[in-house]
Scaffold this active site. Sequence first.
Site, PDB file in Angstrom:
ATOM      1  N   TYR A 129       0.810  -1.213   0.000  1.00  0.00           N
ATOM      2  CA  TYR A 129       0.000   0.000   0.000  1.00  0.00           C
ATOM      3  C   TYR A 129       0.850   1.274   0.000  1.00  0.00           C
ATOM      4  CZ  TYR A 129      -4.541  -2.260   0.661  1.00  0.00           C
ATOM      5  OH  TYR A 129      -5.696  -2.981   0.486  1.00  0.00           O
ATOM      6  N   LYS A 180       3.559 -15.001   4.305  1.00  0.00           N
ATOM      7  CA  LYS A 180       3.881 -15.963   3.250  1.00  0.00           C
ATOM      8  C   LYS A 180       5.398 -16.070   3.239  1.00  0.00           C
ATOM      9  CE  LYS A 180       2.684 -18.479  -0.406  1.00  0.00           C
ATOM     10  NZ  LYS A 180       1.832 -19.688  -0.374  1.00  0.00           N
ATOM     11  N   ASP A 213      -2.313 -18.431   2.685  1.00  0.00           N
ATOM     12  CA  ASP A 213      -3.245 -19.295   1.942  1.00  0.00           C
ATOM     13  C   ASP A 213      -3.887 -20.319   2.872  1.00  0.00           C
ATOM     14  OD1 ASP A 213      -0.669 -20.351   2.165  1.00  0.00           O
ATOM     15  OD2 ASP A 213      -0.623 -21.217   0.152  1.00  0.00           O
ATOM     16  N   ASP A 237      -6.019  -6.829   4.424  1.00  0.00           N
ATOM     17  CA  ASP A 237      -7.171  -6.362   3.655  1.00  0.00           C
ATOM     18  C   ASP A 237      -8.000  -7.548   3.181  1.00  0.00           C
ATOM     19  OD1 ASP A 237      -8.833  -4.587   2.139  1.00  0.00           O
ATOM     20  OD2 ASP A 237      -7.748  -5.239   0.345  1.00  0.00           O
ATOM     21  N   ASP A 241     -11.878  -9.253   4.725  1.00  0.00           N
ATOM     22  CA  ASP A 241     -13.113  -9.449   3.948  1.00  0.00           C
ATOM     23  C   ASP A 241     -13.604 -10.885   4.116  1.00  0.00           C
ATOM     24  OD1 ASP A 241     -13.258  -6.862   2.997  1.00  0.00           O
ATOM     25  OD2 ASP A 241     -13.455  -7.445   0.890  1.00  0.00           O
TER      26      ASP A 241
HETATM   27  C1  IPM Z   1     -10.533  -1.438   3.373  1.00  0.00           C
HETATM   28  C2  IPM Z   1     -10.715  -1.021   1.948  1.00  0.00           C
HETATM   29  C3  IPM Z   1      -9.580  -0.091   1.567  1.00  0.00           C
HETATM   30  C4  IPM Z   1      -8.296  -0.887   1.695  1.00  0.00           C
HETATM   31  C5  IPM Z   1      -9.660   0.535   0.183  1.00  0.00           C
HETATM   32  C6  IPM Z   1     -10.994   1.177  -0.066  1.00  0.00           C
HETATM   33  C7  IPM Z   1      -8.529   1.509  -0.034  1.00  0.00           C
HETATM   34  O1  IPM Z   1     -10.804  -2.110   1.114  1.00  0.00           O
HETATM   35  O2  IPM Z   1     -10.548  -0.566   4.265  1.00  0.00           O
HETATM   36  O3  IPM Z   1     -10.352  -2.628   3.634  1.00  0.00           O
HETATM   37  O4  IPM Z   1      -7.877  -1.574   0.760  1.00  0.00           O
HETATM   38  O5  IPM Z   1      -7.687  -0.816   2.752  1.00  0.00           O
HETATM   39 MN    MN Z   2     -10.736  -4.000   2.148  1.00  0.00          MN
END
Ligand code: IPM
Ligand code: MN
Length: 337
Positions: A129, A180, A213, A237, A241
């Site tokens: 990032y 990893k 993984d 990140d 999710d």
């Molecule tokens: C999150 C989002 C952000 C990230 C994006 C929108 C920049 O996906 O907060 O997880 O990748 O960190």
């Molecule tokens: Mn995200």
Amino acid sequence: MTNRVAVIGGDGIGPEVLAEALKVVAAAGVELDTVDYELGAAHYLRTGEVLEDSVLEELRGFDAILLGAVGPPVGDTSVPPGTLERGLLLRLRFELDLYVNLRPFTGVPGSIAAGTDFVVVRENTEGTYAGEGGFLRKGTPHEVATQGSVNTRMGVERCVRFAFELARSRSAHHLTLVHKTNVLTFAGDLWQRTVNEVAPGYPEVAVDYHHVDAACIYLVDQADRYDVVVTDNLFGDILTDLAGAVTGGIGFAASANLNPDRTGPSLFEPVHGAAHDIAGQGIANPLAAIASAGLMLEHLGEADAAARVQAAVRDYLRTAPTTTSTAAIGDAIVERL
Ligand code: IPM
Ligand code: MN
């Protein structure tokens, strides 16, 4: 003293879920001195500016920032990809040195990971990032694009130390480094060595390591292996999710972008996006925003109110259907305070 909070409702469902979060904070008995800031896709399209320097300077003066969601509707190309991500969200993370992205998960009843309770400590200012890299010979058949992962000893260590402190404070006393290391032998080595060197200061914390993984499999079928997970920016990140999906849906996932050294305000936001498809209909789930406000209360030293908000959210998830209106969910949390 009243806490000064900058409120960035943003786009889509952002403002409506934040309204419920602020309603819950007030009902929990915490008075905030709030200032609204218009930032996000709509602001960019109206002004051509993503984040004015003067606004950034103002934001530095607050005790905390509460953000709903920013982004244009899916498929809308009027805001070039990366404009808001790099120009607003990442700029705030970097400029305010929000080096920990704390994402707690509780598996709601009926979810794949029901009954689990774990926290991901995502490094929030480095890795892929950071923006290192570039193009060579762009637009030619011999084009090269590189995107490096930046890992500083200082940046890794402060994040790892935060994770150990957190693991020590929780009942399970367990920390898993996710990386990893078998392929990313430079960055992975720095992370693993840092964990190895910090660990002796926390003898009560059991330490594990999983490749990222493999961690994706464990999150789906054995998420109870996790208590505190510490990982780099990109892995964090993606993992969060997945963690949101298996614990009940991203609609419940809260996050705290923390500056643990308190050299500036920390920023609190739901993990979900602006969801324009359901905006304005009063049906968005505000629980992630409410839980994020709970994290903010904790950071502001309002421990009692934070605990009550967290307990109310947990109780709601245990007992109530989630297919109701935005305001009704806010009311249901308020009733449980
Ligand atoms: C999150 C989002 C952000 C990230 C994006 C929108 C920049 O996906 O907060 O997880 O990748 O960190
Ligand atoms: Mn995200």
